[in-house]
Enzyme design. Structure first.
Site, PDB file in Angstrom:
ATOM      1  N   LEU A   8       0.840  -1.186   0.000  1.00 26.01           N
ATOM      2  CA  LEU A   8       0.000   0.000   0.000  1.00 26.01           C
ATOM      3  C   LEU A   8       0.880   1.242   0.000  1.00 26.01           C
ATOM      4  CD1 LEU A   8      -2.654  -1.123   2.627  1.00 26.01           C
ATOM      5  CD2 LEU A   8      -2.643  -1.468   0.145  1.00 26.01           C
ATOM      6  N   GLY A  49       3.495  -6.134   7.585  1.00 24.57           N
ATOM      7  CA  GLY A  49       3.315  -4.707   7.368  1.00 24.57           C
ATOM      8  C   GLY A  49       2.179  -4.488   6.389  1.00 24.57           C
ATOM      9  N   ASP A  50       2.481  -3.788   5.316  1.00 30.41           N
ATOM     10  CA  ASP A  50       1.457  -3.513   4.294  1.00 30.41           C
ATOM     11  C   ASP A  50       1.765  -4.230   2.993  1.00 30.41           C
ATOM     12  OD1 ASP A  50       3.691  -1.993   3.637  1.00 30.41           O
ATOM     13  OD2 ASP A  50       2.523  -0.320   2.897  1.00 30.41           O
ATOM     14  N   GLU A  51       2.526  -5.319   3.061  1.00 30.93           N
ATOM     15  CA  GLU A  51       2.890  -6.083   1.869  1.00 30.93           C
ATOM     16  C   GLU A  51       1.998  -7.312   1.721  1.00 30.93           C
ATOM     17  OE1 GLU A  51       7.582  -5.213   1.192  1.00 30.93           O
ATOM     18  OE2 GLU A  51       7.052  -6.902   2.476  1.00 30.93           O
TER      19      GLU A  51
END
Length: 135
Positions: A8, A49-51
């Protein structure tokens, strides 16, 4: 088979301005949206995380456009507003796509190519799709 690797864009700003609880809610909403855009045979996972990553089975060759079509749907779903408390947040994603080569046995190599393509998308303006140059 194709691997989509994405994160993101500017997710850190959500955590920094709205707090980690809002960031967690955003991640859960995005995860549901990702799942809703995949075909029944595809698999998605949050790496941390955002992965995120998605394995697309029966993706055909790059010229067939199957993986890019799925990635386009993912971008649209992720970009839709997310209600967080009394606010609406919009985020984008940068998506890298790598296709498994015939006889490829090293999943790390496929991930590396998808990750490099994702960083090209990020450096090219974010909210974009890039296909691995090696495909």
């Amino acid at each position: 088979m194709a691997l989509l690797f994405f994160d993101l864009d500017f997710f850190k700003e959500v955590n920094d301005t709205l707090g980690h609880a809002a960031g967690d809610q955003l991640l859960m909403t995005i995860a549901h949206r990702v799942k809703d855009q995949l075909r029944g045979s595809d698999v998605a996972a949050r790496f941390g995380g955002d992965e995120f990553a998605a394995m697309l089975w029966d993706a055909g060759a790059p010229r067939d456009g199957v993986a890019v079509g799925v990635a386009d749907r993912l971008l649209a779903a992720i970009e839709a507003p997310v209600p967080l408390g009394d606010r609406e947040v919009r985020v984008t994603a940068s998506i890298g796509i790598a296709y498994a080569e015939v006889g490829e046995t090293d999943p790390g190599q496929l991930m590396r190519r998808a990750d490099l393509a994702m960083y090209r998308a990020k450096h090219g303006g974010r909210g974009r799709i890039e296909v691995s140059e090696e495909d």
